[in-house]
Design a protein around this motif. Structure first.
Motif, PDB file in Angstrom:
ATOM      1  N   HIS A 106      -7.236  17.470  -9.853  1.00  0.00           N
ATOM      2  CA  HIS A 106      -7.010  16.022 -10.007  1.00  0.00           C
ATOM      3  C   HIS A 106      -6.333  15.449  -8.765  1.00  0.00           C
ATOM      4  CE1 HIS A 106      -6.171  12.341 -12.450  1.00  0.00           C
ATOM      5  NE2 HIS A 106      -5.200  12.220 -11.559  1.00  0.00           N
ATOM      6  N   HIS A 110      -7.668  12.889  -5.669  1.00  0.00           N
ATOM      7  CA  HIS A 110      -7.032  11.718  -5.064  1.00  0.00           C
ATOM      8  C   HIS A 110      -6.980  11.849  -3.540  1.00  0.00           C
ATOM      9  CE1 HIS A 110      -5.979   9.632  -8.664  1.00  0.00           C
ATOM     10  NE2 HIS A 110      -5.059  10.483  -9.076  1.00  0.00           N
ATOM     11  N   HIS A 116      -8.879   7.042 -10.570  1.00  0.00           N
ATOM     12  CA  HIS A 116      -8.948   7.483 -11.961  1.00  0.00           C
ATOM     13  C   HIS A 116     -10.253   7.070 -12.629  1.00  0.00           C
ATOM     14  CE1 HIS A 116      -4.301   7.895 -12.212  1.00  0.00           C
ATOM     15  NE2 HIS A 116      -4.888   9.017 -11.858  1.00  0.00           N
ATOM     16  N   ARG A 170      -1.788   6.219  -8.168  1.00  0.00           N
ATOM     17  CA  ARG A 170      -2.137   7.633  -8.211  1.00  0.00           C
ATOM     18  C   ARG A 170      -0.893   8.468  -8.510  1.00  0.00           C
ATOM     19  NH1 ARG A 170      -4.372   5.600  -3.884  1.00  0.00           N
ATOM     20  NH2 ARG A 170      -2.847   6.652  -2.607  1.00  0.00           N
ATOM     21  N   THR A 172       0.388  10.345 -11.011  1.00  0.00           N
ATOM     22  CA  THR A 172      -0.452  10.841 -12.074  1.00  0.00           C
ATOM     23  C   THR A 172       0.342  11.451 -13.218  1.00  0.00           C
ATOM     24  OG1 THR A 172      -2.153  11.280 -10.491  1.00  0.00           O
ATOM     25  CG2 THR A 172      -2.276  12.459 -12.563  1.00  0.00           C
TER      26      THR A 172
END
Ligand SMILES: [Zn+2]
Length: 173
Positions: A106, A110, A116, A170, A172
């Motif tokens: 993930h 980015h 997302h 971002r 997260t």
């Protein structure tokens, strides 16, 4: 070629395999290599993948707010909060190894410029760019980019290592 270095600012057994796990995930045939990226560790690399305790990650991710829990990507830095690495989250429905793979893929997503994504098909595996740590929205846990995510990254037209963006965070979960 994406050159990166790994920094582990923790000393406990539970995080001892951080570097090995990051390497294995980045080189896995199910990961971002499918989008044509080649990852290589190098001491003087421009990108850093860091594991740190909550307060350090909070500071390094500013102006994103990681609340001492989340991980982030900002500019050349990916910072992962150690307690998430140790324990995953209560909302996570997969196992710990899968969680760790998901966090790496993930945040590297980015770094490759991806934003997302939503769970558009409940019951199917989640996009890796869905913030899966806190809410799966009916999708199944998934640590690997979906074909459409691979296809998006494979165009290689996204800015690498984007800096702070308000409104499209971002930081997260
Ligand atoms: Zn994210």
């Amino acid at each position: 070629m994406i050159h990166y270095r790994i920094e582990r600012h923790t000393g406990d057994d539970a995080t001892a395999d951080f570097a090995a796990m990051v390497d294995a995930t980045l080189h896995d045939a199910r990961g971002w290599t499918r989008a044509g990226f080649v990852f290589q560790q190098a001491a003087d690399a421009p990108y850093t993948i860091l594991l740190g305790e909550g307060p350090e990650v909070q500071q390094r991710c500013r102006p994103y707010d990681t609340y001492g829990r989340y991980s982030c990507q900002i500019g050349p830095l990916v910072a992962i909060t150690a307690d998430r690495w140790r324990f995953a989250t209560p909302e996570w429905a997969g196992d710990l190894t899968t969680y760790r793979q998901m966090v790496v893929d993930h945040e590297i997503g980015h770094l490759l410029g991806l934003h997302h994504r939503d769970c558009t098909t409940p019951g199917r595996v989640a996009p890796v760019m869905l913030p899966q740590s806190t809410e799966l929205h009916g999708c199944l846990p998934n640590p690997w980019p979906l074909p459409e995510e691979v296809a998006r990254a494979a165009r290689h037209d996204l800015p690498l290592a984007p800096g702070y963006e308000s409104g499209d965070p971002r930081d997260t979960p």
